[in-house]
Scaffold this motif. Structure first.
Motif, mmCIF file in Angstrom:
data_model
loop_
_atom_site.group_PDB
_atom_site.id
_atom_site.type_symbol
_atom_site.label_atom_id
_atom_site.label_comp_id
_atom_site.label_asym_id
_atom_site.label_seq_id
_atom_site.Cartn_x
_atom_site.Cartn_y
_atom_site.Cartn_z
ATOM 1 N N HIS A 176 -30.258 13.006 12.820
ATOM 2 C CA HIS A 176 -30.479 14.414 12.469
ATOM 3 C C HIS A 176 -30.344 14.704 10.983
ATOM 4 C CE1 HIS A 176 -30.883 15.549 16.640
ATOM 5 N NE2 HIS A 176 -29.877 14.728 16.891
ATOM 6 N N GLY A 177 -30.201 13.675 10.171
ATOM 7 C CA GLY A 177 -30.203 13.894 8.725
ATOM 8 C C GLY A 177 -28.912 14.498 8.198
ATOM 9 N N ALA A 178 -27.780 13.963 8.658
ATOM 10 C CA ALA A 178 -26.485 14.418 8.133
ATOM 11 C C ALA A 178 -25.772 13.248 7.463
ATOM 12 C CB ALA A 178 -25.630 14.991 9.260
ATOM 13 N N LEU A 179 -24.841 13.587 6.607
ATOM 14 C CA LEU A 179 -24.027 12.583 5.916
ATOM 15 C C LEU A 179 -22.639 12.580 6.566
ATOM 16 C CD1 LEU A 179 -23.509 10.625 3.510
ATOM 17 C CD2 LEU A 179 -23.116 12.634 2.072
ATOM 18 N N VAL A 180 -22.164 11.399 6.957
ATOM 19 C CA VAL A 180 -20.852 11.299 7.604
ATOM 20 C C VAL A 180 -19.778 11.028 6.551
ATOM 21 C CG1 VAL A 180 -19.437 10.061 9.284
ATOM 22 C CG2 VAL A 180 -21.866 10.487 9.749
ATOM 23 N N MET A 181 -18.769 11.879 6.545
ATOM 24 C CA MET A 181 -17.665 11.730 5.601
ATOM 25 C C MET A 181 -16.464 11.172 6.361
ATOM 26 S SD MET A 181 -18.157 15.563 4.082
ATOM 27 C CE MET A 181 -17.341 15.362 2.505
ATOM 28 N N VAL A 182 -15.763 10.234 5.771
ATOM 29 C CA VAL A 182 -14.555 9.727 6.442
ATOM 30 C C VAL A 182 -13.320 9.818 5.550
ATOM 31 C CG1 VAL A 182 -15.448 8.123 8.166
ATOM 32 C CG2 VAL A 182 -15.161 7.327 5.808
ATOM 33 N N HIS A 183 -12.210 10.187 6.194
ATOM 34 C CA HIS A 183 -10.886 9.966 5.629
ATOM 35 C C HIS A 183 -10.528 8.568 6.102
ATOM 36 C CE1 HIS A 183 -6.455 11.214 4.994
ATOM 37 N NE2 HIS A 183 -6.443 9.945 5.384
ATOM 38 N N ALA A 184 -10.528 7.614 5.176
ATOM 39 C CA ALA A 184 -10.393 6.210 5.555
ATOM 40 C C ALA A 184 -8.974 5.696 5.324
ATOM 41 C CB ALA A 184 -11.412 5.368 4.783
ATOM 42 N N GLU A 185 -8.197 5.700 6.385
ATOM 43 C CA GLU A 185 -6.901 5.034 6.424
ATOM 44 C C GLU A 185 -6.718 4.582 7.868
ATOM 45 O OE1 GLU A 185 -3.399 6.686 3.757
ATOM 46 O OE2 GLU A 185 -4.144 8.288 5.025
ATOM 47 N N ASN A 186 -6.034 3.455 8.055
ATOM 48 C CA ASN A 186 -5.796 2.954 9.404
ATOM 49 C C ASN A 186 -4.630 3.725 10.048
ATOM 50 O OD1 ASN A 186 -4.777 1.432 11.627
ATOM 51 N ND2 ASN A 186 -5.947 -0.337 10.910
ATOM 52 N N GLY A 187 -4.973 4.779 10.776
ATOM 53 C CA GLY A 187 -3.959 5.685 11.321
ATOM 54 C C GLY A 187 -3.021 5.040 12.330
ATOM 55 N N ALA A 209 4.493 7.102 0.704
ATOM 56 C CA ALA A 209 3.621 6.102 0.058
ATOM 57 C C ALA A 209 3.847 4.711 0.658
ATOM 58 C CB ALA A 209 3.873 6.082 -1.442
ATOM 59 N N ARG A 210 5.098 4.383 0.940
ATOM 60 C CA ARG A 210 5.390 3.014 1.421
ATOM 61 C C ARG A 210 4.829 2.766 2.815
ATOM 62 N NH1 ARG A 210 11.015 2.638 -1.488
ATOM 63 N NH2 ARG A 210 10.167 2.623 -3.607
ATOM 64 N N THR A 211 4.626 3.830 3.578
ATOM 65 C CA THR A 211 4.105 3.641 4.941
ATOM 66 C C THR A 211 2.573 3.756 4.995
ATOM 67 O OG1 THR A 211 4.524 5.993 5.390
ATOM 68 C CG2 THR A 211 6.220 4.424 6.096
ATOM 69 N N ARG A 212 1.951 4.002 3.836
ATOM 70 C CA ARG A 212 0.481 4.096 3.800
ATOM 71 C C ARG A 212 -0.040 3.199 2.677
ATOM 72 N NH1 ARG A 212 0.104 9.452 6.628
ATOM 73 N NH2 ARG A 212 -2.153 9.217 6.720
ATOM 74 N N PRO A 213 0.171 1.884 2.781
ATOM 75 C CA PRO A 213 -0.188 0.981 1.688
ATOM 76 C C PRO A 213 -1.710 0.919 1.461
ATOM 77 C CG PRO A 213 0.410 -0.268 3.639
ATOM 78 C CD PRO A 213 0.718 1.169 3.943
ATOM 79 N N PRO A 214 -2.108 0.533 0.253
ATOM 80 C CA PRO A 214 -3.537 0.473 -0.081
ATOM 81 C C PRO A 214 -4.335 -0.453 0.829
ATOM 82 C CG PRO A 214 -2.177 -0.414 -1.891
ATOM 83 C CD PRO A 214 -1.250 0.216 -0.915
ATOM 84 N N GLU A 215 -3.683 -1.481 1.367
ATOM 85 C CA GLU A 215 -4.406 -2.386 2.274
ATOM 86 C C GLU A 215 -4.999 -1.623 3.454
ATOM 87 O OE1 GLU A 215 -1.486 -2.936 0.955
ATOM 88 O OE2 GLU A 215 -1.440 -4.983 0.156
ATOM 89 N N LEU A 216 -4.264 -0.594 3.924
ATOM 90 C CA LEU A 216 -4.736 0.136 5.110
ATOM 91 C C LEU A 216 -5.859 1.114 4.771
ATOM 92 C CD1 LEU A 216 -1.391 0.742 7.033
ATOM 93 C CD2 LEU A 216 -3.055 -1.114 7.291
ATOM 94 N N GLU A 217 -5.943 1.494 3.495
ATOM 95 C CA GLU A 217 -7.100 2.296 3.063
ATOM 96 C C GLU A 217 -8.309 1.377 2.861
ATOM 97 O OE1 GLU A 217 -6.458 4.788 -0.429
ATOM 98 O OE2 GLU A 217 -8.629 5.015 -0.684
ATOM 99 N N ALA A 243 -7.912 0.224 -5.596
ATOM 100 C CA ALA A 243 -8.837 -0.871 -5.895
ATOM 101 C C ALA A 243 -9.409 -1.476 -4.614
ATOM 102 C CB ALA A 243 -8.120 -1.940 -6.711
ATOM 103 N N GLU A 244 -8.588 -1.563 -3.564
ATOM 104 C CA GLU A 244 -9.046 -2.156 -2.305
ATOM 105 C C GLU A 244 -10.232 -1.386 -1.723
ATOM 106 O OE1 GLU A 244 -5.977 -1.741 -3.258
ATOM 107 O OE2 GLU A 244 -4.796 -3.525 -2.755
ATOM 108 N N ALA A 245 -10.127 -0.063 -1.723
ATOM 109 C CA ALA A 245 -11.214 0.765 -1.161
ATOM 110 C C ALA A 245 -12.443 0.739 -2.067
ATOM 111 C CB ALA A 245 -10.726 2.200 -0.960
ATOM 112 N N VAL A 246 -12.215 0.812 -3.376
ATOM 113 C CA VAL A 246 -13.348 0.734 -4.315
ATOM 114 C C VAL A 246 -14.102 -0.574 -4.092
ATOM 115 C CG1 VAL A 246 -13.964 0.482 -6.761
ATOM 116 C CG2 VAL A 246 -12.320 2.240 -6.069
ATOM 117 N N GLY A 247 -13.362 -1.662 -3.915
ATOM 118 C CA GLY A 247 -13.990 -2.965 -3.702
ATOM 119 C C GLY A 247 -14.893 -2.971 -2.474
ATOM 120 N N GLN A 248 -14.440 -2.332 -1.402
ATOM 121 C CA GLN A 248 -15.250 -2.273 -0.179
ATOM 122 C C GLN A 248 -16.522 -1.458 -0.395
ATOM 123 O OE1 GLN A 248 -14.756 -3.898 2.642
ATOM 124 N NE2 GLN A 248 -12.757 -4.750 2.094
#
Ligand code: URP
Ligand code: ZN
Ligand code: ZN
Ligand code: ZN
Length: 475
Positions: A176-187, A209-217, A243-248
Motif C-alpha cells: 500500500h505504499g507506506a514506510l515502516v518505522m521501527v524502534h529497534a531494540e531486543n525487548g 543504560a546497562r540493561t539496554r546494551p548497544p548489542e541489543l540495538e 555504531a552497531e546499529a549504524v553498521g547494520q
C-alpha cells in the motif's frame, strides 16, 4: 498580503545563494535577485540564513506513556518547535490492541486540531496484526494520508510487537505504499536484564543504560533490516544511537535494500555519564535506547555526513523531573522514558554540525528538513525552497552565541536536557505557510493555525528512490 524576504542567504539541500523570496498567500511565488516590492511587506534578511522550515519526523505530544502523560501537548510542543525553527511535526498516533485504528486516529486529531500552531501529520503505531487491522489499514493509508507505520520491537507488555507482526506489516506497507518505522531494540532480552538488575538491587538510573546494551540495538536493527529485505519492503529505523546499529544500516543499504535511519540530537551531544548525575538527576537523561558511551557519537556523525543516516528527529517526549521522572525513584524501570528536545534540535544540529565542521550547510538542510519531506511524502510542498512550495521559512541568525537554559525555553517541562550548553545561531523569525509564527523572537502565531497534512505514499524502489520521488510524484 504579499511578503518579500529581502537580501538573505537562501540555503537548500542543494544550493547556497543570496536572493529574495516573494510570498503570496501561503506559498512562494517568486525567487530572484533584486525582486521588486510590488506592494509586498518587506522583510529584511540581510546577514541571515533563510532555511526551509525544519521538519521533525519524530514527536510524542500529549502521549500517555509510563503511567503518566507527556508534559508538552500539541500547543506547547508546537510553539516550542516553532521557536526552534521547526514548521512541521509528524507525531506518533498510538493505537490499542483490540480497538479500531480509526478510533486512535480520531483521538489524535482531537489532541492536535485546535492546538497545533504549525502543520502536523501522524504516523500510525501498530501493535498487532489481525483481520480487522488488515481490513482497516489500506483505507486509513488512503483517506488519512498516513503513509508511515510504526512498530516497537521493545517495551515488552506495553507496545512491543513480535517478529511475525513486523514482517506482516512490512508486507502490507509494500503493497500500500507506506514506510515502516521501527524502534529497534531486543525487548525480550532487555526485559530479562531489567528483572535481573532489579533482583540484584541495582535500581539507579545508570542501570537503564546497562540493561539496554548497544548489542541489543544492533541485533534488532539487523533483524528488522533482514525482514524488510525478505519482504522487499522499506524500513526506517528511528533514534539510532550506536555504531552497531549504524553498521547494520550501512550493510543493508550496501546491498541495495530500502533501509533508512534517523538519529536524534541527544545521541550526538550527550553520553551515558549523564545517567550518573547525583540526586536522581540521571533520570532526566533516560531515553530508550539509552545514551551511549561517547565513542558512538563519531559513528553517528560520520553516517550523517555520508548520507547513511538520513534524518535527525527530536523524539520529543517530555516529562517533568518533579512528579514524573521521579516516579522511578528506587526503580529505574519506572522512570518515564523520553526527554524535551523539540526546541533545540535545529540549532544543535547547526551549531554542533555545521559550525564544528562536521556537516555542510546543505547537508544540514537535508537532515533537518528535506530528507524527512521526501521519505514521509511531503516533498516538494515542504522541505525545500522553490516556487510553489509552502512558505515555511526560518530566518536564522548564525552569529548569535547563547546558552541553552530551561529558564528561557518554551517547552512546558521543568528542565532542559541540554542545560548550560553553548550554541551558535538562533532562529529570529519563522513563517508557516506565509504567516509569521515567530517574529523577532516573539510568538505571534495562534493555536489551531496548524493544518493536518495528508501525505503521499512511499513510492521508492531503491535506497535512493525516495530522494527523487518528490520530483516525479506530485499528487
Ligand atoms: O525514550 C524514548 N525514546 N521515549 C519515547 C518513546 C520512544 O521509544 O520513542
Ligand atoms: Zn522509540
Ligand atoms: Zn520516540
Ligand atoms: Zn542517497
Amino acid at each position: 498580503m504579499k511578503k518579500l524576504i529581502k537580501g538573505g542567504t537562501i540555503v537548500t539541500a542543494a544550493d547556497v545563494y543570496k536572493g529574495d523570496i516573494l510570498i503570496e498567500g501561503e506559498t512562494i511565488s517568486a525567487i530572484g535577485t533584486d525582486l521588486e516590492d510590488q506592494g509586498a511587506e518587506r522583510i529584511d534578511a540581510v546577514g541571515l540564513y533563510v532555511f526551509p522550515g525544519g521538519i521533525d519526523p519524530h514527536t510524542h505530544l500529549d502521549m500517555p506513556f509510563g503511567g503518566t502523560t507527556t508534559k508538552d501537548d500539541f500547543e506547547t510542543g508546537t510553539i516550542a518547535a516553532a521557536f526552534g525553527g521547526t514548521t512541521t511535526v509528524i507525531d506518533f498516533c498510538l493505537t490499542s490492541k483490540g480497538a479500531p485504528l480509526r478510533e486512535a486516529v480520531q483521538t489524535w486529531h482531537e489532541k492536535a486540531q485546535d492546538r497545533a500552531v504549525i502543520d502536523y501529520g501522524f504516523h500510525l503505531m501498530i501493535g498487532e496484526i489481525n483481520d480487522e487491522v488488515l481490513l482497516e489499514l489500506p483505507g486509513i493509508i488512503a483517506s488519512e494520508g498516513i503513509t508511515s507505520l510504526k512498530v516497537f520491537m521493545a517495551y515488552k507488555n506495553v507496545f512491543q510487537a513480535d517478529d511475525s507482526t513486523l514482517f506482516r506489516i512490512l508486507l502490507t506497507a509494500k503493497e500500500h505504499g507506506a514506510l515502516v518505522m521501527v524502534h529497534a531494540e531486543n525487548g525480550d532480552v532487555i526485559d530479562y536484564l531489567i528483572a535481573k538488575a532489579l533482583a540484584d538491587g541495582n535500581t539507579d538510573p545508570i542501570y537503564h543504560a546497562r540493561t539496554r546494551p548497544p548489542e541489543l540495538e544492533g541485533e534488532a536493527t539487523g533483524r528488522a533490516a533482514s525482514l524488510a529485505a525478505l519482504a522487499d519492503s522499506q524500513l526506517y529505523v528511528v533514534h539510532v544511537t550506536c555504531a552497531e546499529a549504524v553498521g547494520q544500516i550501512i550493510e543493508a543499504r550496501s546491498k541495495g535494500f530500502r533501509v533508512f535511519g534517523e538519529t536524534c540530537p541527544q545521541y550526538l551531544v550527550l553520553d551515558e555519564t549523564c545517567l550518573e548525575k547525583p540526586d536522581f538527576e540521571g533520570a532526566k537523561y533516560v531515553w530508550s535506547p539509552p545514551l551511549r558511551k561517547k565513542e558512538h557519537q563519531e559513528a553517528l556523525w560520520n553516517a550523517l555526513k555520508s548520507g547513511q543516516l538520513q534524518t535527525v528527529g527530536s523524539d520529543q517526549c517530555s516529562f517533568d523531573f518533579k512528579g514524573q521522572k521521579e516516579l522511578g525513584r528506587g526503580d529505574f524501570s519506572k522512570i518515564p522514558n523520553g526527554g524535551p528536545t523539540i526546541e533545540d534540535r535545529f540549532t544543535l544540529l547547526y551549531s554542533e554540525g555545521v559550525r564544528k565542521g562536521r556537516i555542510s550547510l546543505n547537508r544540514f538542510v537535508d537532515l533537518i528538513a528535506t530528507q524527512s519531506a521526501k521519505l514521509f511524502g511531503l516533498f516538494p510542498r515542504k522541505g525545500t525552497i522553490v516556487v510553489g512550495s509552502d512558505a515555511d521559512l526560518v530566518l536564522f541568525d548564525p552569529s548569535v552565541e547563547r546558552t541553552i537554559r530551561a529558564a528561557g525555553h518554551h517547552m512546558a517541562v521543568d528542565y532542559n536536557a541540554f542545560e548550560g550548553m553553548q550554541v551558535t545561531g538562533e532562529p529570529v523569525s519563522v513563517l508557516s505557510r506565509g504567516q509569521f509564527v515567530i517574529r523577532d523572537k516573539q510568538f505571534v502565531g495562534k493555536a489551531g493555525d496548524g493544518q493536518y497534512l495528508r501525505r503521499q505514499r512511499f513510492a521508492g524502489t531503491g535506497p535512493h528512490a525516495a530522494e527523487s520521488r518528490g520530483a516525479t510524484v506530485n499528487r
